[in-house]
Design an enzyme around this catalytic site. Sequence first.
Site, short mmCIF file in Angstrom:
data_model
loop_
_atom_site.label_atom_id
_atom_site.label_comp_id
_atom_site.label_asym_id
_atom_site.label_seq_id
_atom_site.Cartn_x
_atom_site.Cartn_y
_atom_site.Cartn_z
N GLY A 279 0.86 -1.19 0.00
CA GLY A 279 0.00 0.00 0.00
C GLY A 279 0.89 1.23 0.00
N ALA B 35 -2.55 -2.97 6.74
CA ALA B 35 -3.50 -3.54 5.77
C ALA B 35 -4.92 -3.12 6.13
CB ALA B 35 -3.40 -5.06 5.77
N THR C 211 -7.44 6.27 12.19
CA THR C 211 -7.71 7.30 11.19
C THR C 211 -8.59 8.44 11.69
OG1 THR C 211 -9.01 7.68 9.17
CG2 THR C 211 -9.53 5.71 10.39
N GLU D 82 -10.99 9.50 10.13
CA GLU D 82 -12.39 9.15 9.78
C GLU D 82 -13.17 8.76 11.03
OE1 GLU D 82 -14.63 8.61 6.96
OE2 GLU D 82 -13.33 10.19 6.24
N TYR E 296 -16.42 2.10 7.22
CA TYR E 296 -14.95 2.14 7.35
C TYR E 296 -14.57 2.78 8.70
CZ TYR E 296 -10.17 3.89 6.77
OH TYR E 296 -8.85 4.19 6.96
N LYS F 290 -12.75 1.06 12.06
CA LYS F 290 -11.48 1.55 12.61
C LYS F 290 -11.62 1.96 14.07
CE LYS F 290 -8.39 1.42 9.17
NZ LYS F 290 -7.00 0.98 9.27
N ARG G 210 -0.09 7.45 -3.94
CA ARG G 210 -1.48 7.34 -3.49
C ARG G 210 -2.31 6.61 -4.55
NH1 ARG G 210 -4.97 7.15 0.78
NH2 ARG G 210 -5.79 9.19 1.31
P1 NAP Z 1 -3.72 1.41 0.87
O1 NAP Z 1 -2.79 2.06 -0.09
O2 NAP Z 1 -5.13 1.20 0.49
O3 NAP Z 1 -3.08 0.00 1.28
C1 NAP Z 1 -3.80 -0.97 1.99
C2 NAP Z 1 -3.12 -2.30 1.83
O4 NAP Z 1 -3.89 -3.28 2.55
C3 NAP Z 1 -3.01 -2.82 0.40
O5 NAP Z 1 -1.67 -3.19 0.17
C4 NAP Z 1 -3.93 -4.04 0.37
O6 NAP Z 1 -3.46 -5.08 -0.43
C5 NAP Z 1 -3.88 -4.49 1.81
N1 NAP Z 1 -5.04 -5.32 2.16
C6 NAP Z 1 -6.36 -5.06 1.95
N2 NAP Z 1 -7.11 -6.09 2.40
C7 NAP Z 1 -6.26 -7.01 2.93
C8 NAP Z 1 -6.42 -8.27 3.54
N3 NAP Z 1 -7.63 -8.83 3.70
N4 NAP Z 1 -5.32 -8.94 3.97
C9 NAP Z 1 -4.10 -8.42 3.78
N5 NAP Z 1 -3.86 -7.23 3.18
C10 NAP Z 1 -4.94 -6.53 2.77
O7 NAP Z 1 -3.73 2.23 2.25
P2 NAP Z 1 -2.71 3.33 2.79
O8 NAP Z 1 -3.13 4.66 2.30
O9 NAP Z 1 -1.34 2.85 2.61
O10 NAP Z 1 -3.08 3.30 4.34
C11 NAP Z 1 -2.45 2.39 5.23
C12 NAP Z 1 -3.34 2.20 6.45
O11 NAP Z 1 -3.55 3.44 7.09
C13 NAP Z 1 -4.73 1.64 6.15
O12 NAP Z 1 -5.07 0.81 7.23
C14 NAP Z 1 -5.61 2.87 6.13
O13 NAP Z 1 -6.93 2.52 6.49
C15 NAP Z 1 -4.94 3.72 7.20
N6 NAP Z 1 -5.04 5.17 7.04
C16 NAP Z 1 -4.70 5.75 5.86
C17 NAP Z 1 -4.75 7.14 5.77
C18 NAP Z 1 -4.35 7.85 4.50
O14 NAP Z 1 -4.68 9.03 4.37
N7 NAP Z 1 -3.64 7.20 3.59
C19 NAP Z 1 -5.15 7.92 6.88
C20 NAP Z 1 -5.47 7.26 8.06
C21 NAP Z 1 -5.40 5.89 8.14
P3 NAP Z 1 -3.82 -5.27 -1.98
O15 NAP Z 1 -2.73 -4.53 -2.70
O16 NAP Z 1 -3.78 -6.74 -2.15
O17 NAP Z 1 -5.17 -4.67 -2.19
O1 G4F Z 2 -9.66 11.08 -1.01
P1 G4F Z 2 -10.83 10.51 -0.32
O2 G4F Z 2 -11.49 9.35 -0.96
O3 G4F Z 2 -10.35 10.20 1.16
P2 G4F Z 2 -11.14 9.98 2.54
O4 G4F Z 2 -12.53 9.54 2.34
O5 G4F Z 2 -10.92 11.20 3.35
O6 G4F Z 2 -10.36 8.74 3.16
C1 G4F Z 2 -8.94 8.69 3.17
O7 G4F Z 2 -8.45 9.33 4.31
C2 G4F Z 2 -8.84 8.74 5.55
C3 G4F Z 2 -8.25 9.60 6.67
O8 G4F Z 2 -9.19 10.57 7.05
C4 G4F Z 2 -8.32 7.33 5.59
F1 G4F Z 2 -8.62 6.76 6.78
C5 G4F Z 2 -8.92 6.53 4.45
O9 G4F Z 2 -8.38 5.21 4.45
C6 G4F Z 2 -8.53 7.21 3.14
O10 G4F Z 2 -7.14 7.11 2.97
O11 G4F Z 2 -11.96 11.64 -0.13
C7 G4F Z 2 -11.68 12.89 0.46
C8 G4F Z 2 -12.86 13.82 0.27
C9 G4F Z 2 -14.22 13.23 0.67
O12 G4F Z 2 -14.91 14.18 1.45
C10 G4F Z 2 -14.95 13.02 -0.64
O13 G4F Z 2 -16.36 13.18 -0.57
O14 G4F Z 2 -12.97 14.11 -1.12
C11 G4F Z 2 -14.33 14.12 -1.49
N1 G4F Z 2 -14.44 13.88 -2.93
C12 G4F Z 2 -14.99 14.74 -3.81
N2 G4F Z 2 -14.97 14.21 -5.04
C13 G4F Z 2 -14.06 12.78 -3.59
C14 G4F Z 2 -14.38 12.99 -4.93
N3 G4F Z 2 -13.46 11.64 -3.17
C15 G4F Z 2 -13.14 10.70 -4.11
N4 G4F Z 2 -12.51 9.58 -3.72
N5 G4F Z 2 -13.47 10.86 -5.44
C16 G4F Z 2 -14.09 11.99 -5.90
O15 G4F Z 2 -14.37 12.14 -7.09
#
Ligand code: NAP
Ligand code: G4F
Length: 340
Positions: free
Chosen positions: A12, A82, A126, A128, A150, A154, A185
């Site tokens: 990821g 994950a 998160t 969220e 989601y 969490k 991303r």
């Molecule tokens: P990501 O890019 O979506 O990566 C998630 C990873 O989890 C992927 O490699 C996916 O594997 C793996 N996965 C999904 N289902 C699984 C399962 N059943 N068993 C094992 N692996 C599985 O997410 P990220 O942005 O790196 O975020 C990392 C973590 O932080 C996540 O838990 C997310 O919820 C949390 N988080 C992210 C953000 C953010 O803004 N990025 C903010 C707060 C929290 P595949 O490649 O096989 O799909």
């Molecule tokens: O980029 P998003 O899909 O991220 P979201 O929902 O904030 O979630 C991400 O951040 C979380 C941390 O707060 C993580 F926990 C979660 O795993 C993930 O990484 O959407 C951000 C915002 C939302 O309010 C959505 O309604 O963007 C708005 N948005 C507007 N147009 C859109 C779009 N989001 C997406 N994905 N696609 C659109 O076209």
Amino acid sequence: MKKKALITGINGQDGAYLSKLLLDKNYEVYGAIRRGASEKTDRLDTLGITSKINFVDSDLLEISNIHQIIEDIAPTEIYNLAAQSFVPTSFALPLLTSDINAMGCLRILDSIKRINKEIKFYQASTSEMFGKVAEIPQTENTRLHPRSPYGVSKVYSHYMTMNYRETYDIFACSGILFNHESPLRGKEFVTRKITSSLNKIKYGLLDHMEIGNMNAERDWGFAGDYVKAMWLMLNTDHADDYVIATGEKHSIREFIKLSLHFLNIETEWEGEGLDERVINKSDGNVIIKVSPKYFRPAEVDELIGSPEKAKNKLKWEPEVKFEELVKMMIEHDSKLIKPN
Ligand code: NAP
Ligand code: G4F
């Protein structure tokens, strides 16, 4: 002796940056990866570190597998990254999302309890979880009010992490990370969707982009900075939970305007709500339209975090600012389109 880290979700966005950080710190890195028809290592490939990772087949849905890999590897630290991490998908697949995100975390915690309580554990919590926010900015003590399956999943893993820390004295930390982005991303998330689509529009590969709620606001940081906080949490004196954020918020509309600026696309904005559209001044084409398809059943409108505790206790600070982040993502996607 080298420290051993086991990272779930290693391919990821965060898994890739964290692996790079830990390899640079001379860790032995084990990557738990879901086996499909082929192994997905594209993000690790981009960082040039795939050959340095010890991969293990793993799925958070399978308790016997999790127990076995923890026993075999005997890691010093486990980072549980994950997840089914895309919020809209969690409305369509709430049970699967909960099984992976909530029960998956518990499967690891319970294996640690049974195998070796000295293993340190990081849980990817998160912003969220704050959902319909009770206060601004959000801190470690802000009441949780998740707005999606989601977010709810969490909250479960967040409290389970606290519970195993308090009950079994496991060094278990929960990082409440606000949105963090990067060139790695996933393209379904709004930031990368914007930087990738606008580049395609600029170079004639896409006619227009459809977008959802442009008024939503997020506290966006750089993933490379945020994985440092994960490591700091597991390498400080005592286990605790921390908000990791920049303390600044921006709207989706601002993200788009800045991206257009870096691409030198001059535009006119017309209309409101679902009729809002963006026109390319150079040829009069509509390049951005609003579509109800991307609105959510329940929205989280305004997330902004206070990183004060992390600043004071971990000495962690975000380095990359909002403008720099947008520029980095725009430039990366430009290079993917015009490699020369
Ligand atoms: P990501 O890019 O979506 O990566 C998630 C990873 O989890 C992927 O490699 C996916 O594997 C793996 N996965 C999904 N289902 C699984 C399962 N059943 N068993 C094992 N692996 C599985 O997410 P990220 O942005 O790196 O975020 C990392 C973590 O932080 C996540 O838990 C997310 O919820 C949390 N988080 C992210 C953000 C953010 O803004 N990025 C903010 C707060 C929290 P595949 O490649 O096989 O799909
Ligand atoms: O980029 P998003 O899909 O991220 P979201 O929902 O904030 O979630 C991400 O951040 C979380 C941390 O707060 C993580 F926990 C979660 O795993 C993930 O990484 O959407 C951000 C915002 C939302 O309010 C959505 O309604 O963007 C708005 N948005 C507007 N147009 C859109 C779009 N989001 C997406 N994905 N696609 C659109 O076209």
